[in-house]
Design an enzyme around this catalytic site. Structure first.
Site, PDB file in Angstrom:
ATOM      1  N   THR A 371      -1.304   9.599   5.620  1.00 52.80           N
ATOM      2  CA  THR A 371      -2.694   9.264   5.377  1.00 52.80           C
ATOM      3  C   THR A 371      -3.083   8.257   6.440  1.00 52.80           C
ATOM      4  OG1 THR A 371      -2.348   9.713   3.044  1.00 52.80           O
ATOM      5  CG2 THR A 371      -4.151   8.231   3.554  1.00 52.80           C
ATOM      6  N   ASP A 413      -0.507  17.261  -4.349  1.00 52.13           N
ATOM      7  CA  ASP A 413      -0.610  16.041  -5.147  1.00 52.13           C
ATOM      8  C   ASP A 413      -0.794  16.322  -6.630  1.00 52.13           C
ATOM      9  OD1 ASP A 413      -0.208  14.456  -3.011  1.00 52.13           O
ATOM     10  OD2 ASP A 413      -2.213  13.607  -2.911  1.00 52.13           O
ATOM     11  N   SER A 442      -4.353  10.497  -7.018  1.00 49.13           N
ATOM     12  CA  SER A 442      -4.000   9.915  -5.725  1.00 49.13           C
ATOM     13  C   SER A 442      -3.473   8.501  -5.906  1.00 49.13           C
ATOM     14  CB  SER A 442      -5.227   9.894  -4.814  1.00 49.13           C
ATOM     15  OG  SER A 442      -4.964   9.191  -3.620  1.00 49.13           O
ATOM     16  N   GLY A 464       1.618   7.448   0.738  1.00 45.19           N
ATOM     17  CA  GLY A 464       1.873   8.228  -0.459  1.00 45.19           C
ATOM     18  C   GLY A 464       1.952   7.353  -1.689  1.00 45.19           C
TER      19      GLY A 464
END
Length: 584
Positions: A371, A413, A442, A464
């Protein structure tokens, strides 16, 4: 996993962050931008030097990262934005990906009910409906001041004219080159000479430039209802995916109330469900507020013990009780109740580790490390914290032909099957099961901390399931241990997430003596390479006043402070190529 490999490839060599002298945070007074790529940070700073506010700069940075940081910056993914405006308002924009309407709870299982390896991570079935374009436009129209064309122009120029690779750019491309080579479009764009570009070579993305130009001219409809969306849906169908033009046309952004809590005189504003970040961070802070972490000392045996035991309990709740608020009744009020924190704290044995098997449901029910985070602060005090993602580096490593857009694998996810770990080891429950139109849970935690009604810290990270602990530890490092923002981000990290029942350690996170003491208490450890690439901005001074019982005020100590500086940016030493750029 990905961050570990990236750390090796980039030779980040955060070999002894606790012993080596950290650089001073970047100081400024007219604005600050911190991101994972210097070119994107420069784009945001230029917006602030002109007529733009922090939201304008955040939009420009988001599009620029889609060009110069294609492994995680994106318009083919989604994310979250936490805003704290100069007038005191706080809000949260959810532009996370959603499951296509044809998605089912057994989408990633075979006929026997077993999870099929790679189906949620390497195929078009793993692609969620992207949200970035509508998310950035929503932020711009509601809180920005500049035109879409002006904010997208730098990204379009970088895509059309190309940019020269630094070592970090070349390193990630070399790491991911074999996977990108499997897709003809990705291979054509990112391996133009049959190999990944090397440092000093230029990457041009003409298809992406055309896509961005169309969005700049026509707005989000070009993406969600026009030719760009049509190309994505067609590529999905050819690749065996389930995203349709209807899925894209139905996509909506949510503006939600942030999760808020107080910790030792500071006020924390963070991400609400469908993020687990804000709830988990505040639940942890509530528990930890009962301990004098400052007196215990940074990463002492006592501090690590209570931190690990806190995280073990927080992740039980995170993994089993939280999900998309449109589908799940999240017990947020209960999880954030100080009385609940007191009960959890009372269950922590100060002398022994609690086996994870004793916590959570009898049959327990990871999210992408890859990310990116960026932070923006303007001279008026508007603060923006953004975390957005493709999930894995380069998502599914596929590009929708003709668009230049790298597609996400965010569907991983979801809980592919309750009790089965995802790509990052998270064992989750039915609350996060796959469902049509549903948003996956998330850990992304874009966070803003205030003190006496003024912004004190903007913080967030990729990583993560470790995003929560990265962000939490940065706050603790500043509030409880008196570190400046650069030290707080660079300090070695620990992580515990209930299952697997092991504490992950970065290099030099614990001294041998401390580790031995904790092992005698029953803790089990796993040595890993560095993870996460946090970005932070502190306001008023580089560090908070130490004082775990009061958290009072600011203290500008340590190193030379630039005259008149009021904001201090820090880019994680674990990541090459990023920067904090000040506006004076």
């Amino acid at each position: 996993m990905r961050d570990r490999l990236l750390a090796i490839c980039f030779a980040l060599a955060l070999t002894a962050p606790a012993a080596a002298a950290d650089p001073e945070p970047v100081a400024g007074s007219g604005g600050m931008v911190v991101s994972a790529h210097d070119l994107a940070s420069q784009v945001g700073a230029e917006i602030l030097r002109g007529s733009g506010n922090a939201v304008d700069a955040a939009v420009a940075v988001g599009y620029a990262l889609a060009v110069v940081y294609p492994q995680a910056g994106n318009i083919g993914g989604g994310g979250f934005m936490t805003l704290r405006l100069a007038d005191g308002r706080a809000t949260f924009i959810d532009f996370r990906e959603k499951a296509p309407l044809a998605a089912t709870a057994t989408l990633f299982q075979d006929a026997a009910g077993k999870v099929v390896p790679g189906r949620s991570t390497e195929s078009w079935l793993g692609v969620g409906v992207p949200g970035t374009v509508l998310g950035l436009e929503t932020a711009r129209t509601r809180y920005g001041t500049m035109s879409r064309a002006a904010l997208m122009a730098p990204a379009i120029r970088l895509a059309r004219e190309g940019y020269v690779f630094g070592q970090g750019d070349a390193g990630i491309m070399a790491l991911e080159g074999d996977k990108l080579a499997r897709d003809p479009e990705a291979r054509r764009i990112f391996l133009p000479h049959g190999r990944p570009p090397a440092r000093g070579e230029r990457l041009v993305q003409k298809d992406l430039a055309a896509t961005l130009s169309l969005i700049a001219a026509k707005g989000p409809d070009a993406f969600y209802r026009g030719p760009i969306g049509a190309a994505i849906a067609a590529a999905s169908a050819r690749g065996g995916g389930i995203i349709t033009r209807e899925d894209l046309a139905r996509y909506k952004v949510r503006e939600l109330k942030p999760i808020e809590c107080d910790y030792r005189g500071y006020h924390v504003i963070s991400a609400p469900p469908p993020s687990s970040g804000g709830v988990s961070i505040c639940e942890a802070l509530n528990i930890l507020s009962g301990y004098d972490l400052g007196a215990m000392g940074f990463h002492s045996a006592d501090e690590v013990h209570v931190l690990v035991e806190t995280l073990r309990r927080v992740y039980v709740d995170r993994n089993n009780k939280l999900g998309d608020p449109d589908f799940v009744a999240n017990p947020t009020a209960e999880l954030l109740d100080p009385a609940y924190a007191a009960r959890l704290r009372a269950g922590i044995d100060p002398a022994r580790a609690t086996p994870s098997s004793r916590l959570g449901p009898p049959v327990p029910a990871p999210e992408g490390h890859s990310t990116t985070q960026y932070d923006v602060l303007d001279a008026d005090g508007n603060a923006v914290s953004v975390t957005y993602t493709l999930n894995d580096w380069f998502g599914i490593h596929r590009v929708a032909p003709g668009t230049g857009i790298v597609m996400n694998n965010e569907m991983d996810d979801f809980t592919s099957k309750p009790g089965a770990p995802n790509m990052f080891g998270l064992v989750q429950g039915a609350a996060n099961a796959v469902g049509p139109g549903k948003t996956p849970l998330s850990s992304m935690s874009p966070t803003i901390v205030t003190r006496d009604g003024k912004v004190a810290l903007i913080i967030g990270s990729p990583g993560g399931s470790r995003i929560i602990t990265i962000t939490l530890e940065a706050i603790i490092n500043m509030v409880d241990h008196g570190m400046d923002v650069q030290q707080a981000i660079n300090a070695p990290r620990i992580h515990e997430q209930w299952l697997p029942d092991v504490v992950s350690l970065e290099p030099f996170a614990l001294s041998p003596d401390t580790r031995a003491l904790l092992e005698r208490r029953g803790h089990k450890f796993s040595d890993e390479e560095n993870w996460g690439i946090a970005e932070g901005i502190s306001v008023g001074a580089p560090r908070f006043t130490p004082g775990p019982r009061t958290g009072a005020g600011f203290l500008a100590v340590g190193g030379a402070i630039a005259p008149g500086a009021t904001m201090f940016g820090a880019h994680d030493a674990r990541g090459t190529g990023g920067s904090a750029v000040a506006v004076h």
